[in-house]
Design a protein around this motif. Sequence first.
Motif, PDB file in Angstrom:
ATOM      1  N   GLY A 138     -25.708  43.293  54.721  1.00  0.00           N
ATOM      2  CA  GLY A 138     -25.710  42.547  53.840  1.00  0.00           C
ATOM      3  C   GLY A 138     -25.005  41.217  53.618  1.00  0.00           C
ATOM      4  N   ILE A 139     -23.814  41.469  54.040  1.00  0.00           N
ATOM      5  CA  ILE A 139     -22.656  40.529  53.870  1.00  0.00           C
ATOM      6  C   ILE A 139     -23.053  39.434  54.955  1.00  0.00           C
ATOM      7  N   LEU A 140     -23.605  39.865  56.154  1.00  0.00           N
ATOM      8  CA  LEU A 140     -23.651  38.966  57.175  1.00  0.00           C
ATOM      9  C   LEU A 140     -25.087  38.356  57.022  1.00  0.00           C
ATOM     10  N   LEU A 141     -26.097  38.945  56.141  1.00  0.00           N
ATOM     11  CA  LEU A 141     -27.180  38.182  55.864  1.00  0.00           C
ATOM     12  C   LEU A 141     -26.780  37.185  54.999  1.00  0.00           C
ATOM     13  N   ALA A 142     -26.106  37.525  53.763  1.00  0.00           N
ATOM     14  CA  ALA A 142     -25.876  36.492  52.811  1.00  0.00           C
ATOM     15  C   ALA A 142     -25.003  35.160  53.572  1.00  0.00           C
ATOM     16  N   ALA A 143     -24.180  35.503  54.607  1.00  0.00           N
ATOM     17  CA  ALA A 143     -23.338  34.471  54.937  1.00  0.00           C
ATOM     18  C   ALA A 143     -24.182  33.578  56.074  1.00  0.00           C
ATOM     19  N   ARG A 144     -25.352  34.289  56.551  1.00  0.00           N
ATOM     20  CA  ARG A 144     -26.197  33.274  57.345  1.00  0.00           C
ATOM     21  C   ARG A 144     -27.049  32.303  56.499  1.00  0.00           C
ATOM     22  N   LEU A 145     -27.635  32.913  55.639  1.00  0.00           N
ATOM     23  CA  LEU A 145     -28.615  32.211  54.605  1.00  0.00           C
ATOM     24  C   LEU A 145     -27.886  31.293  53.692  1.00  0.00           C
ATOM     25  N   GLY A 146     -26.620  31.583  53.145  1.00  0.00           N
ATOM     26  CA  GLY A 146     -26.096  30.881  52.368  1.00  0.00           C
ATOM     27  C   GLY A 146     -26.459  30.987  50.459  1.00  0.00           C
ATOM     28  N   ARG A 147     -27.310  31.911  50.460  1.00  0.00           N
ATOM     29  CA  ARG A 147     -27.721  32.131  49.141  1.00  0.00           C
ATOM     30  C   ARG A 147     -28.297  33.508  49.082  1.00  0.00           C
ATOM     31  N   GLY A 148     -28.729  33.718  47.965  1.00  0.00           N
ATOM     32  CA  GLY A 148     -29.213  35.300  47.749  1.00  0.00           C
ATOM     33  C   GLY A 148     -30.707  35.305  47.645  1.00  0.00           C
ATOM     34  N   ASP A 149     -31.394  35.587  48.800  1.00  0.00           N
ATOM     35  CA  ASP A 149     -32.686  35.620  48.678  1.00  0.00           C
ATOM     36  C   ASP A 149     -33.350  37.019  48.728  1.00  0.00           C
ATOM     37  N   ILE A 150     -34.243  37.307  47.394  1.00  0.00           N
ATOM     38  CA  ILE A 150     -34.605  38.456  47.535  1.00  0.00           C
ATOM     39  C   ILE A 150     -35.653  38.945  48.391  1.00  0.00           C
ATOM     40  N   ALA A 151     -36.360  38.192  48.981  1.00  0.00           N
ATOM     41  CA  ALA A 151     -37.460  38.553  50.093  1.00  0.00           C
ATOM     42  C   ALA A 151     -36.762  38.616  51.558  1.00  0.00           C
ATOM     43  N   SER A 152     -35.652  38.242  51.808  1.00  0.00           N
ATOM     44  CA  SER A 152     -35.025  38.032  52.888  1.00  0.00           C
ATOM     45  C   SER A 152     -34.800  39.470  53.735  1.00  0.00           C
ATOM     46  N   GLY A 153     -34.683  40.631  52.898  1.00  0.00           N
ATOM     47  CA  GLY A 153     -34.597  42.062  53.620  1.00  0.00           C
ATOM     48  C   GLY A 153     -35.613  42.884  53.767  1.00  0.00           C
ATOM     49  N   ASN A 154     -36.896  42.346  53.672  1.00  0.00           N
ATOM     50  CA  ASN A 154     -37.925  42.975  53.599  1.00  0.00           C
ATOM     51  C   ASN A 154     -38.579  44.092  54.946  1.00  0.00           C
ATOM     52  N   ASN A 155     -37.802  43.333  55.991  1.00  0.00           N
ATOM     53  CA  ASN A 155     -38.158  43.981  57.514  1.00  0.00           C
ATOM     54  C   ASN A 155     -37.072  45.011  57.790  1.00  0.00           C
ATOM     55  N   LEU A 156     -35.930  44.869  57.246  1.00  0.00           N
ATOM     56  CA  LEU A 156     -34.474  45.274  57.516  1.00  0.00           C
ATOM     57  C   LEU A 156     -34.730  46.837  57.785  1.00  0.00           C
ATOM     58  N   LEU A 157     -35.399  47.632  56.895  1.00  0.00           N
ATOM     59  CA  LEU A 157     -35.489  48.874  57.125  1.00  0.00           C
ATOM     60  C   LEU A 157     -36.541  49.387  58.124  1.00  0.00           C
ATOM     61  N   LEU A 158     -37.327  48.726  58.524  1.00  0.00           N
ATOM     62  CA  LEU A 158     -38.475  49.187  59.571  1.00  0.00           C
ATOM     63  C   LEU A 158     -37.753  48.815  61.048  1.00  0.00           C
ATOM     64  N   ASP A 159     -37.104  47.659  61.169  1.00  0.00           N
ATOM     65  CA  ASP A 159     -36.545  47.418  62.301  1.00  0.00           C
ATOM     66  C   ASP A 159     -35.488  48.177  62.555  1.00  0.00           C
TER      67      ASP A 159
END
Length: 331
Positions: free
Chosen positions: A240-261
């Motif tokens: 989650g830290i790496l994802l936030a650092a990449r996006l530069g914002r808190g996007d509620i929809a950005s982690g939708n596929n993380l579990l399946l992948d």
Amino acid sequence: MTVRDLAMRYGFLALLAAMIAYFAISASGFVSPQSAVFIFQSVAITGVLALGVTATLVVGGFDLSIGSVATTAMMAAAYVMVVLEQNALVAVIVCLAIGVIVGLINGFLIVYMRVPDLLATLGMMFLLVGLQRIPTEGRSIATGMTMPDGSVASGTFSPAFLALGRHRFDFFISNLVPVSVVVLLILAVLIWFFLEYTRFGRMMYAVGSNERAAQLAGAPVKAYKIWAYVISGIFASIGGILLAARLGRGDIASGNNLLLDSVAAALIGFAVLGAAKPNAFGTAIGALFVGILLQGLTMMNAPYYTQDFVKGVVLVVALVFTFALSRSGQR
């Protein structure tokens, strides 16, 4: 070594090589530094989460909450820096604390409350999905947003924090290797060494293979299982830290596929080199496989709704190699 043994041990690696060759021929630009960067970046977060799943698989469990933990950590990092105007260190500490707390709660529910792991972590997943949206009433977090109380969030992401997701190291080809990939490699080596060469890691495998026998041998089975979920929570928070650092914002929809992948990567790892068990090396290769597959399909303009189907087919094939063929060979 029989043909079956060769297929079990090297079949998946041969499939990976064939897939790379196919995309290299069929997708223009697939073999390029830019494509490699996209693959590495997608692999990094998926791989980190998958390594956490691997720790729970080792003790015979399963963690369905990793995607929501990662997204919650991402939202928490954004909230701490943008809304509370704290520095990067505070944001990282808060995110890691979330992972530890969630891991402890999952472990407590599974070990002491005897809630099945799938149900406990599924419940935690839904809880976190709702919890992460409450502070902003379901909106993403970005500088300048209006909060529910009417105030304006004026904080910004720290440049040092953003570097975790955006900086790239020079490695043969300039600016090719993102920091997130280096983090993945370090974590993969650490968890591989931990599971394969430490007494704690070997005992975790013992718990997963025969919990009753490990308990009779005097092993603190409950502690090992709880620690597995804590490790999973910490790794999910790092993702989650790496994802936030990449996006530069808190996007509620950005982690939708993380579990399946992530789950796909961890389960595909069973088929790598015929391991037939959860292992860090196989998980890393599985994450690379998923990243290459999605990048190749994207560059071939495959419809987005077919990607999950293709991943499912690959996962089924990998599991057939792992379990059906290995069991038939033992008869």
